[in-house]
Motif scaffolding. Structure first.
Motif, PDB file in Angstrom:
ATOM      1  N   ALA A  87       0.843  -1.196   0.000  1.00 38.74           N
ATOM      2  CA  ALA A  87       0.000   0.000   0.000  1.00 38.74           C
ATOM      3  C   ALA A  87       0.876   1.243   0.000  1.00 38.74           C
ATOM      4  O   ALA A  87       1.963   1.249   0.582  1.00 38.74           O
ATOM      5  N   ILE A  88       0.409   2.291  -0.663  1.00 37.31           N
ATOM      6  CA  ILE A  88       1.129   3.563  -0.704  1.00 37.31           C
ATOM      7  C   ILE A  88       0.152   4.672  -0.339  1.00 37.31           C
ATOM      8  O   ILE A  88      -0.809   4.938  -1.067  1.00 37.31           O
ATOM      9  N   LEU A  89       0.392   5.292   0.810  1.00 35.04           N
ATOM     10  CA  LEU A  89      -0.473   6.374   1.299  1.00 35.04           C
ATOM     11  C   LEU A  89       0.396   7.563   1.709  1.00 35.04           C
ATOM     12  O   LEU A  89       0.897   7.602   2.831  1.00 35.04           O
ATOM     13  N   PRO A  90       0.592   8.516   0.826  1.00 37.00           N
ATOM     14  CA  PRO A  90       1.369   9.698   1.217  1.00 37.00           C
ATOM     15  C   PRO A  90       0.606  10.530   2.242  1.00 37.00           C
ATOM     16  O   PRO A  90      -0.601  10.349   2.443  1.00 37.00           O
ATOM     17  N   MET A  91       1.294  11.449   2.884  1.00 38.60           N
ATOM     18  CA  MET A  91       0.638  12.310   3.872  1.00 38.60           C
ATOM     19  C   MET A  91      -0.346  13.259   3.207  1.00 38.60           C
ATOM     20  O   MET A  91      -1.356  13.623   3.785  1.00 38.60           O
ATOM     21  N   GLY A  92      -0.044  13.668   2.003  1.00 41.66           N
ATOM     22  CA  GLY A  92      -0.980  14.424   1.184  1.00 41.66           C
ATOM     23  C   GLY A  92      -1.218  13.642  -0.093  1.00 41.66           C
ATOM     24  O   GLY A  92      -0.260  13.213  -0.738  1.00 41.66           O
ATOM     25  N   PHE A  93      -2.469  13.434  -0.460  1.00 42.33           N
ATOM     26  CA  PHE A  93      -2.767  12.559  -1.590  1.00 42.33           C
ATOM     27  C   PHE A  93      -2.623  13.252  -2.944  1.00 42.33           C
ATOM     28  O   PHE A  93      -2.499  12.584  -3.967  1.00 42.33           O
ATOM     29  N   CYS A  94      -2.671  14.581  -2.963  1.00 45.08           N
ATOM     30  CA  CYS A  94      -2.596  15.331  -4.210  1.00 45.08           C
ATOM     31  C   CYS A  94      -1.275  16.097  -4.312  1.00 45.08           C
ATOM     32  O   CYS A  94      -0.696  16.498  -3.292  1.00 45.08           O
ATOM     33  N   TYR A  95      -0.831  16.310  -5.535  1.00 45.42           N
ATOM     34  CA  TYR A  95       0.341  17.147  -5.796  1.00 45.42           C
ATOM     35  C   TYR A  95       0.071  18.548  -5.264  1.00 45.42           C
ATOM     36  O   TYR A  95      -0.903  19.190  -5.663  1.00 45.42           O
ATOM     37  N   PRO A  96       0.917  19.057  -4.349  1.00 42.87           N
ATOM     38  CA  PRO A  96       0.627  20.350  -3.729  1.00 42.87           C
ATOM     39  C   PRO A  96       1.107  21.565  -4.517  1.00 42.87           C
ATOM     40  O   PRO A  96       0.797  22.703  -4.152  1.00 42.87           O
ATOM     41  N   GLY A  97       1.855  21.339  -5.595  1.00 42.52           N
ATOM     42  CA  GLY A  97       2.425  22.457  -6.339  1.00 42.52           C
ATOM     43  C   GLY A  97       3.879  22.680  -5.961  1.00 42.52           C
ATOM     44  O   GLY A  97       4.430  22.018  -5.076  1.00 42.52           O
ATOM     45  N   THR A  98       4.496  23.635  -6.653  1.00 42.64           N
ATOM     46  CA  THR A  98       5.920  23.889  -6.473  1.00 42.64           C
ATOM     47  C   THR A  98       6.147  25.264  -5.854  1.00 42.64           C
ATOM     48  O   THR A  98       5.494  26.244  -6.214  1.00 42.64           O
ATOM     49  N   GLY A  99       7.094  25.308  -4.910  1.00 45.35           N
ATOM     50  CA  GLY A  99       7.489  26.565  -4.290  1.00 45.35           C
ATOM     51  C   GLY A  99       8.877  26.978  -4.748  1.00 45.35           C
ATOM     52  O   GLY A  99       9.411  26.445  -5.729  1.00 45.35           O
ATOM     53  N   LYS A 100       9.491  27.893  -4.011  1.00 45.72           N
ATOM     54  CA  LYS A 100      10.803  28.427  -4.407  1.00 45.72           C
ATOM     55  C   LYS A 100      11.909  27.379  -4.310  1.00 45.72           C
ATOM     56  O   LYS A 100      12.892  27.439  -5.045  1.00 45.72           O
ATOM     57  N   SER A 101      11.773  26.430  -3.390  1.00 48.40           N
ATOM     58  CA  SER A 101      12.856  25.470  -3.174  1.00 48.40           C
ATOM     59  C   SER A 101      12.415  24.027  -3.440  1.00 48.40           C
ATOM     60  O   SER A 101      12.964  23.093  -2.867  1.00 48.40           O
ATOM     61  N   GLY A 102      11.426  23.857  -4.301  1.00 48.24           N
ATOM     62  CA  GLY A 102      10.944  22.512  -4.613  1.00 48.24           C
ATOM     63  C   GLY A 102       9.453  22.385  -4.368  1.00 48.24           C
ATOM     64  O   GLY A 102       8.738  23.398  -4.241  1.00 48.24           O
ATOM     65  N   ASP A 103       8.973  21.156  -4.300  1.00 49.80           N
ATOM     66  CA  ASP A 103       7.545  20.940  -4.080  1.00 49.80           C
ATOM     67  C   ASP A 103       7.122  21.474  -2.716  1.00 49.80           C
ATOM     68  O   ASP A 103       7.870  21.416  -1.736  1.00 49.80           O
ATOM     69  N   LEU A 104       5.904  21.982  -2.667  1.00 46.29           N
ATOM     70  CA  LEU A 104       5.347  22.491  -1.416  1.00 46.29           C
ATOM     71  C   LEU A 104       5.057  21.334  -0.456  1.00 46.29           C
ATOM     72  O   LEU A 104       4.992  20.173  -0.868  1.00 46.29           O
ATOM     73  N   PRO A 105       4.866  21.638   0.835  1.00 46.78           N
ATOM     74  CA  PRO A 105       4.523  20.577   1.791  1.00 46.78           C
ATOM     75  C   PRO A 105       3.186  19.924   1.445  1.00 46.78           C
ATOM     76  O   PRO A 105       2.365  20.505   0.720  1.00 46.78           O
ATOM     77  N   PRO A 106       2.939  18.732   1.960  1.00 50.96           N
ATOM     78  CA  PRO A 106       1.641  18.091   1.737  1.00 50.96           C
ATOM     79  C   PRO A 106       0.499  18.995   2.200  1.00 50.96           C
ATOM     80  O   PRO A 106       0.622  19.684   3.218  1.00 50.96           O
ATOM     81  N   ARG A 107      -0.587  18.991   1.469  1.00 47.40           N
ATOM     82  CA  ARG A 107      -1.749  19.768   1.878  1.00 47.40           C
ATOM     83  C   ARG A 107      -2.235  19.270   3.250  1.00 47.40           C
ATOM     84  O   ARG A 107      -2.286  18.064   3.502  1.00 47.40           O
ATOM     85  N   PRO A 108      -2.605  20.181   4.149  1.00 51.41           N
ATOM     86  CA  PRO A 108      -2.978  19.767   5.509  1.00 51.41           C
ATOM     87  C   PRO A 108      -4.379  19.180   5.631  1.00 51.41           C
ATOM     88  O   PRO A 108      -4.730  18.651   6.683  1.00 51.41           O
ATOM     89  N   GLU A 109      -5.189  19.269   4.567  1.00 54.24           N
ATOM     90  CA  GLU A 109      -6.565  18.787   4.663  1.00 54.24           C
ATOM     91  C   GLU A 109      -6.668  17.262   4.649  1.00 54.24           C
ATOM     92  O   GLU A 109      -7.602  16.679   5.205  1.00 54.24           O
ATOM     93  N   CYS A 110      -5.721  16.602   3.974  1.00 52.44           N
ATOM     94  CA  CYS A 110      -5.829  15.162   3.728  1.00 52.44           C
ATOM     95  C   CYS A 110      -5.867  14.325   5.002  1.00 52.44           C
ATOM     96  O   CYS A 110      -6.764  13.506   5.194  1.00 52.44           O
ATOM     97  N   ALA A 111      -4.848  14.510   5.823  1.00 49.69           N
ATOM     98  CA  ALA A 111      -4.684  13.603   6.968  1.00 49.69           C
ATOM     99  C   ALA A 111      -5.893  13.569   7.897  1.00 49.69           C
ATOM    100  O   ALA A 111      -6.395  12.486   8.216  1.00 49.69           O
ATOM    101  N   PRO A 112      -6.402  14.728   8.356  1.00 49.14           N
ATOM    102  CA  PRO A 112      -7.554  14.659   9.260  1.00 49.14           C
ATOM    103  C   PRO A 112      -8.817  14.123   8.599  1.00 49.14           C
ATOM    104  O   PRO A 112      -9.681  13.550   9.266  1.00 49.14           O
ATOM    105  N   ALA A 113      -8.927  14.286   7.290  1.00 47.88           N
ATOM    106  CA  ALA A 113     -10.145  13.840   6.596  1.00 47.88           C
ATOM    107  C   ALA A 113     -10.152  12.337   6.351  1.00 47.88           C
ATOM    108  O   ALA A 113     -11.200  11.688   6.458  1.00 47.88           O
ATOM    109  N   TRP A 114      -8.994  11.766   6.003  1.00 47.56           N
ATOM    110  CA  TRP A 114      -8.997  10.406   5.474  1.00 47.56           C
ATOM    111  C   TRP A 114      -8.031   9.426   6.127  1.00 47.56           C
ATOM    112  O   TRP A 114      -8.258   8.222   6.070  1.00 47.56           O
ATOM    113  N   ARG A 115      -6.950   9.936   6.705  1.00 48.82           N
ATOM    114  CA  ARG A 115      -5.832   9.042   7.008  1.00 48.82           C
ATOM    115  C   ARG A 115      -6.195   7.904   7.967  1.00 48.82           C
ATOM    116  O   ARG A 115      -5.959   6.740   7.674  1.00 48.82           O
ATOM    117  N   GLN A 116      -6.766   8.242   9.105  1.00 46.07           N
ATOM    118  CA  GLN A 116      -7.051   7.203  10.084  1.00 46.07           C
ATOM    119  C   GLN A 116      -8.109   6.229   9.582  1.00 46.07           C
ATOM    120  O   GLN A 116      -8.049   5.025   9.862  1.00 46.07           O
TER     121      GLN A 116
END
Length: 202
Positions: A87-116
């Motif tokens: 199984a593969i479950l990232p902390m954020g399920f969607c690509y968060p976009g790119t910032g100045k130094s690489g990809d942005l952090p995982p979106r914070p909505e995913c974990a509380p909605a679905w993870r557990q």
């Protein structure tokens, strides 16, 4: 957590997750949750969030990071993408976009909605690989403040959880500065995965 979701059967829950758009207003592209799982999965891989190439292809770790991760694990692509095994479950399920130094952090909505909800259904998991600081903060008991310290403590969590650095090519310097990881952790990880999956990894 949405009420009633814990009453859904597994397939319907996964369908809801793959159709999720809760982060849509925060993205400059369409949400595309990228996950892989089955109720029979025995190994769980927890990353940060999909990168651009994964977002475009819909296949998790379908990039140089995935090539290195599969090498660390000692598994083929076929084994890695067999949801009955892994199984593969990232902390954020969607690509968060790119910032100045690489990809942005995982979106914070995913974990509380679905993870557990999803983790509760994965009752056959025997080994969890936690990659990077966000995954380690969620999955490790009393995590250290840095990824390096967490990975150095790998034997404290063994054999059910293994903290890993990110396998990205951007981490080549870290790997050069920490040769113990590939000489100590990687061989032990491959042996444990071979034990769990047996002939499936060949």
């Amino acid at each position: 957590m949405n009420p009633g979701l814990d009453q859904l059967n597994f397939d319907e829950l996964v369908r809801r997750v793959r159709a999720c758009t809760i982060c849509a207003e925060s993205l400059d592209h369409e949400p595309r949750p990228v996950i892989q799982l089955s109720e029979s999965s025995r190994i769980l891989v927890v990353g940060q969030a999909p990168g651009r190439r994964v977002h475009e292809t819909g296949l998790p770790f379908n990039d140089p990071s995935g090539d290195r991760l599969r090498d660390w694990m000692g598994v083929t692509r076929d084994t890695f993408y067999d949801e009955q095994l892994l199984a593969i479950l990232p902390m954020g399920f969607c690509y968060p976009g790119t910032g100045k130094s690489g990809d942005l952090p995982p979106r914070p909505e995913c974990a509380p909605a679905w993870r557990q909800l999803l983790l509760d259904r994965l009752t056959n998991i025997e080994l969890t690989l936690v990659i990077g600081q966000y995954a380690q903060a969620w999955h490790l008991e009393a995590p250290s403040s840095t990824v390096t310290e967490n990975v150095k403590r790998w034997q404290e969590f063994w054999p059910t959880v293994v903290p890993l650095p990110h396998p990205s090519p951007r981490n080549n310097r870290w790997l050069r500065n920490n040769p113990w990881f590939e000489s100590e952790v990687v061989p032990a990880l491959r042996t444990e995965i071979q034990r769990l999956l047996g002939a499936a990894v060949c």
